[in-house]
Write a protein that holds these residues in place. Structure first.
Motif, PDB file in Angstrom:
ATOM      1  N   THR A 293      -3.469   7.433  -2.164  1.00  0.00           N
ATOM      2  CA  THR A 293      -3.257   5.990  -1.853  1.00  0.00           C
ATOM      3  C   THR A 293      -3.544   5.170  -2.822  1.00  0.00           C
ATOM      4  N   GLN A 294      -2.534   4.148  -3.155  1.00  0.00           N
ATOM      5  CA  GLN A 294      -2.448   3.586  -4.162  1.00  0.00           C
ATOM      6  C   GLN A 294      -2.077   2.001  -3.692  1.00  0.00           C
TER       7      GLN A 294
ATOM      8  N   THR B 112      -4.755   1.708 -12.495  1.00  0.00           N
ATOM      9  CA  THR B 112      -4.297   2.746 -13.506  1.00  0.00           C
ATOM     10  C   THR B 112      -3.180   2.566 -14.043  1.00  0.00           C
ATOM     11  N   SER B 113      -2.285   1.662 -13.756  1.00  0.00           N
ATOM     12  CA  SER B 113      -1.006   1.653 -14.250  1.00  0.00           C
ATOM     13  C   SER B 113      -0.324   0.244 -14.013  1.00  0.00           C
TER      14      SER B 113
ATOM     15  N   ASN C 184       2.042  -3.618 -10.682  1.00  0.00           N
ATOM     16  CA  ASN C 184       0.901  -2.853 -11.159  1.00  0.00           C
ATOM     17  C   ASN C 184       0.269  -2.095 -10.211  1.00  0.00           C
ATOM     18  N   PHE C 185      -0.526  -0.953 -10.515  1.00  0.00           N
ATOM     19  CA  PHE C 185      -1.092   0.081  -9.427  1.00  0.00           C
ATOM     20  C   PHE C 185      -2.495   0.067  -9.586  1.00  0.00           C
TER      21      PHE C 185
ATOM     22  N   ILE D 231       0.834  -1.216   0.144  1.00  0.00           N
ATOM     23  CA  ILE D 231      -0.003   0.039  -0.146  1.00  0.00           C
ATOM     24  C   ILE D 231       0.897   1.164   0.069  1.00  0.00           C
ATOM     25  N   ARG D 232       0.684   1.853  -0.998  1.00  0.00           N
ATOM     26  CA  ARG D 232       1.688   3.227  -1.304  1.00  0.00           C
ATOM     27  C   ARG D 232       0.905   4.444  -1.119  1.00  0.00           C
TER      28      ARG D 232
END
Length: 153
Positions: free
Chosen positions: A104-105, A133-134, A142-143, A97-98
């Motif tokens: 927050t991604q 998203t990407s 991946n995110f 979790i970033r």
């Protein structure tokens, strides 16, 4: 966003059917261009189903299994095309979790390819936990933007 970095006024959406009646328009209901988030609202279909946001991001655990839904190669969809990108499903785990630029991604190794962004990232009970998203091609990096972030939009 269009080529001039302005939001489109109307977005055309479809499922993977060749039936032209499957297409419908949606307006941008809310948008945050700086954080790559938007919420669309159908202008034609009133009976669309939604996926519930059933968990907070803070409840997710690294290593937890997730599912990613998307339409790879969806950029090839248009009103006249005979091609339809089928809905795809991939399985992975929550890798991290970033916080990226105050958003927050969820980092995942679930396969997300170009065209699948905007798809659902689900927990194993079918709850929406993020919007994909990407990713970095050739990697499992991946995110997805956490679903919680859309409640605040």
């Amino acid at each position: 966003l269009d080529d001039q970095n302005r939001p489109y006024s109307v977005i055309a959406l479809a499922n993977d059917s060749l039936d032209k009646d499957a297409w419908f328009d949606a307006d941008i209901y809310k948008i945050s261009s700086s954080t790559d988030r938007c919420i669309l609202k159908s202008t034609q279909k009133k009976d669309l189903q939604y996926i519930p946001i059933g968990r907070k991001t803070s409840d997710l655990k690294v290593g937890e299994q997730v599912l990613a839904l998307g339409y790879p190669k969806a950029q090839d969809l248009n009103f006249d095309s005979q091609y339809r990108a089928p809905l795809t499903l991939s399985k992975g785990i929550v890798s991290a979790i970033r916080d990226q630029s105050s958003v927050t991604q969820i980092q995942t190794d679930a396969f997300i390819i170009n065209g699948s962004s905007g798809g659902a990232l689900l927990d194993m009970k079918g709850n929406l936990i993020g919007i994909t998203t990407s990713g970095f091609e050739g990697t499992q990096l991946n995110f997805a933007i956490a679903a919680d972030e859309f409640k605040e939009l």
